[in-house]
Motif scaffolding. Structure first.
Motif, PDB file in Angstrom:
ATOM      1  N   MET A 189      53.850  53.207  34.653  1.00 25.73           N
ATOM      2  CA  MET A 189      53.001  52.216  35.305  1.00 25.73           C
ATOM      3  C   MET A 189      51.572  52.741  35.448  1.00 25.73           C
ATOM      4  SD  MET A 189      52.654  49.204  36.606  1.00 25.73           S
ATOM      5  CE  MET A 189      54.237  48.489  36.885  1.00 25.73           C
ATOM      6  N   GLU A 190      51.460  54.041  35.733  1.00 26.91           N
ATOM      7  CA  GLU A 190      50.129  54.618  35.907  1.00 26.91           C
ATOM      8  C   GLU A 190      49.308  54.514  34.622  1.00 26.91           C
ATOM      9  OE1 GLU A 190      48.243  58.730  37.693  1.00 26.91           O
ATOM     10  OE2 GLU A 190      50.253  58.110  38.280  1.00 26.91           O
ATOM     11  N   GLU A 191      49.942  54.775  33.477  1.00 24.03           N
ATOM     12  CA  GLU A 191      49.240  54.673  32.199  1.00 24.03           C
ATOM     13  C   GLU A 191      48.809  53.237  31.926  1.00 24.03           C
ATOM     14  OE1 GLU A 191      51.380  56.396  28.939  1.00 24.03           O
ATOM     15  OE2 GLU A 191      52.002  58.098  30.162  1.00 24.03           O
ATOM     16  N   LEU A 192      49.665  52.283  32.237  1.00 23.67           N
ATOM     17  CA  LEU A 192      49.342  50.870  32.038  1.00 23.67           C
ATOM     18  C   LEU A 192      48.146  50.473  32.897  1.00 23.67           C
ATOM     19  CD1 LEU A 192      50.000  47.969  30.996  1.00 23.67           C
ATOM     20  CD2 LEU A 192      51.436  47.743  33.019  1.00 23.67           C
ATOM     21  N   LEU A 193      48.168  50.830  34.162  1.00 25.46           N
ATOM     22  CA  LEU A 193      47.088  50.445  35.068  1.00 25.46           C
ATOM     23  C   LEU A 193      45.777  51.144  34.737  1.00 25.46           C
ATOM     24  CD1 LEU A 193      49.107  50.187  38.367  1.00 25.46           C
ATOM     25  CD2 LEU A 193      48.013  48.324  37.135  1.00 25.46           C
ATOM     26  N   ASN A 194      45.833  52.321  34.148  1.00 26.44           N
ATOM     27  CA  ASN A 194      44.605  52.993  33.715  1.00 26.44           C
ATOM     28  C   ASN A 194      43.878  52.194  32.638  1.00 26.44           C
ATOM     29  OD1 ASN A 194      44.079  55.337  35.250  1.00 26.44           O
ATOM     30  ND2 ASN A 194      45.855  56.316  34.318  1.00 26.44           N
ATOM     31  N   GLN A 195      44.612  51.380  31.877  1.00 25.35           N
ATOM     32  CA  GLN A 195      43.992  50.527  30.860  1.00 25.35           C
ATOM     33  C   GLN A 195      43.178  49.403  31.490  1.00 25.35           C
ATOM     34  OE1 GLN A 195      47.093  49.126  28.263  1.00 25.35           O
ATOM     35  NE2 GLN A 195      47.764  51.189  27.739  1.00 25.35           N
ATOM     36  N   TYR A 196      43.458  49.086  32.740  1.00 23.53           N
ATOM     37  CA  TYR A 196      42.747  48.022  33.452  1.00 23.53           C
ATOM     38  C   TYR A 196      41.597  48.546  34.305  1.00 23.53           C
ATOM     39  CZ  TYR A 196      46.583  44.877  32.252  1.00 23.53           C
ATOM     40  OH  TYR A 196      47.500  44.105  31.583  1.00 23.53           O
ATOM     41  N   MET A 197      41.236  49.805  34.152  1.00 19.24           N
ATOM     42  CA  MET A 197      40.178  50.410  34.947  1.00 19.24           C
ATOM     43  C   MET A 197      38.900  49.576  34.849  1.00 19.24           C
ATOM     44  SD  MET A 197      39.949  53.047  36.945  1.00 19.24           S
ATOM     45  CE  MET A 197      41.232  54.141  36.370  1.00 19.24           C
ATOM     46  N   GLY A 198      38.361  49.175  36.002  1.00 16.64           N
ATOM     47  CA  GLY A 198      37.144  48.387  36.056  1.00 16.64           C
ATOM     48  C   GLY A 198      37.346  46.894  35.853  1.00 16.64           C
ATOM     49  N   ARG A 224      39.790  47.259  44.699  1.00 14.41           N
ATOM     50  CA  ARG A 224      38.689  46.779  45.540  1.00 14.41           C
ATOM     51  C   ARG A 224      38.625  45.254  45.474  1.00 14.41           C
ATOM     52  NH1 ARG A 224      34.081  49.504  43.808  1.00 14.41           N
ATOM     53  NH2 ARG A 224      34.513  51.086  45.345  1.00 14.41           N
ATOM     54  N   ASP A 225      38.669  44.600  46.640  1.00 13.72           N
ATOM     55  CA  ASP A 225      38.619  43.145  46.676  1.00 13.72           C
ATOM     56  C   ASP A 225      37.177  42.653  46.662  1.00 13.72           C
ATOM     57  OD1 ASP A 225      37.645  43.411  49.277  1.00 13.72           O
ATOM     58  OD2 ASP A 225      39.381  42.505  50.238  1.00 13.72           O
ATOM     59  N   GLU A 226      36.994  41.333  46.711  1.00 13.90           N
ATOM     60  CA  GLU A 226      35.651  40.747  46.607  1.00 13.90           C
ATOM     61  C   GLU A 226      34.780  41.047  47.815  1.00 13.90           C
ATOM     62  OE1 GLU A 226      37.056  36.303  47.975  1.00 13.90           O
ATOM     63  OE2 GLU A 226      36.991  36.836  45.866  1.00 13.90           O
ATOM     64  N   ASP A 227      35.383  41.452  48.940  1.00 13.68           N
ATOM     65  CA  ASP A 227      34.621  41.821  50.132  1.00 13.68           C
ATOM     66  C   ASP A 227      34.265  43.303  50.165  1.00 13.68           C
ATOM     67  OD1 ASP A 227      34.762  39.194  51.103  1.00 13.68           O
ATOM     68  OD2 ASP A 227      36.688  39.584  52.093  1.00 13.68           O
ATOM     69  N   GLY A 228      34.708  44.056  49.140  1.00 12.52           N
ATOM     70  CA  GLY A 228      34.415  45.472  49.071  1.00 12.52           C
ATOM     71  C   GLY A 228      35.445  46.357  49.741  1.00 12.52           C
ATOM     72  N   LYS A 229      36.488  45.753  50.305  1.00 12.77           N
ATOM     73  CA  LYS A 229      37.554  46.540  50.930  1.00 12.77           C
ATOM     74  C   LYS A 229      38.476  47.094  49.852  1.00 12.77           C
ATOM     75  CE  LYS A 229      37.709  43.317  54.697  1.00 12.77           C
ATOM     76  NZ  LYS A 229      38.575  42.384  55.366  1.00 12.77           N
ATOM     77  N   VAL A 230      38.998  48.294  50.092  1.00 16.00           N
ATOM     78  CA  VAL A 230      39.875  48.940  49.118  1.00 16.00           C
ATOM     79  C   VAL A 230      41.315  48.914  49.635  1.00 16.00           C
ATOM     80  CG1 VAL A 230      40.392  51.082  47.898  1.00 16.00           C
ATOM     81  CG2 VAL A 230      38.020  50.428  48.293  1.00 16.00           C
ATOM     82  N   ALA A 231      42.209  48.390  48.798  1.00 11.12           N
ATOM     83  CA  ALA A 231      43.640  48.411  49.099  1.00 11.12           C
ATOM     84  C   ALA A 231      44.255  49.583  48.362  1.00 11.12           C
ATOM     85  CB  ALA A 231      44.294  47.105  48.652  1.00 11.12           C
ATOM     86  N   HIS A 232      45.179  50.263  49.021  1.00 12.50           N
ATOM     87  CA  HIS A 232      45.902  51.384  48.436  1.00 12.50           C
ATOM     88  C   HIS A 232      47.341  50.929  48.258  1.00 12.50           C
ATOM     89  CE1 HIS A 232      42.515  53.017  50.716  1.00 12.50           C
ATOM     90  NE2 HIS A 232      42.451  53.911  49.754  1.00 12.50           N
ATOM     91  N   ILE A 233      47.777  50.774  47.013  1.00 12.77           N
ATOM     92  CA  ILE A 233      49.095  50.215  46.713  1.00 12.77           C
ATOM     93  C   ILE A 233      49.948  51.262  46.022  1.00 12.77           C
ATOM     94  CG2 ILE A 233      50.313  48.388  45.477  1.00 12.77           C
ATOM     95  CD1 ILE A 233      47.653  46.772  45.617  1.00 12.77           C
ATOM     96  N   ALA A 234      51.151  51.484  46.546  1.00 16.29           N
ATOM     97  CA  ALA A 234      52.086  52.434  45.945  1.00 16.29           C
ATOM     98  C   ALA A 234      52.588  51.871  44.621  1.00 16.29           C
ATOM     99  CB  ALA A 234      53.257  52.691  46.883  1.00 16.29           C
ATOM    100  N   LEU A 235      52.492  52.667  43.560  1.00 11.61           N
ATOM    101  CA  LEU A 235      52.873  52.202  42.231  1.00 11.61           C
ATOM    102  C   LEU A 235      54.350  51.857  42.129  1.00 11.61           C
ATOM    103  CD1 LEU A 235      50.827  54.520  39.865  1.00 11.61           C
ATOM    104  CD2 LEU A 235      50.320  52.193  40.588  1.00 11.61           C
ATOM    105  N   ASP A 236      55.199  52.509  42.919  1.00  8.22           N
ATOM    106  CA  ASP A 236      56.623  52.208  42.846  1.00  8.22           C
ATOM    107  C   ASP A 236      56.966  50.855  43.458  1.00  8.22           C
ATOM    108  OD1 ASP A 236      56.156  53.027  45.457  1.00  8.22           O
ATOM    109  OD2 ASP A 236      57.998  54.200  45.609  1.00  8.22           O
TER     110      ASP A 236
END
Length: 69
Positions: free
Chosen positions: A1-10, A38-50
């Protein structure tokens, strides 16, 4: 999952975690089993990959008020 999400960086994505929780934002980092979104308000969510079930790339189609002719 980490490799997949790295493709969506930015890029803006929707992340489904469970049956009703969906988060939308720009991928700013993926490391140590955590997605930083990071959401549209600039807040950062931390989501567990599992906990991530589904990932969709968002299209930034602007919503235009009025009628389209």
């Amino acid at each position: 999952m980490e490799e997949l999400l790295n493709q969506y960086m930015g890029k803006k994505i929707d992340v489904s975690v469970g049956t009703t929780a969906v988060y939308r934002g720009d991928v700013i980092d993926v490391r140590n089993g955590i997605l930083y979104l990071r959401d549209e308000d600039g807040k950062v969510a931390h989501i567990a990959l599992d906990k991530v079930g589904v990932v969709y790339e968002c299209s930034d189609s602007a919503i235009r008020p009025g009628f389209i002719v």
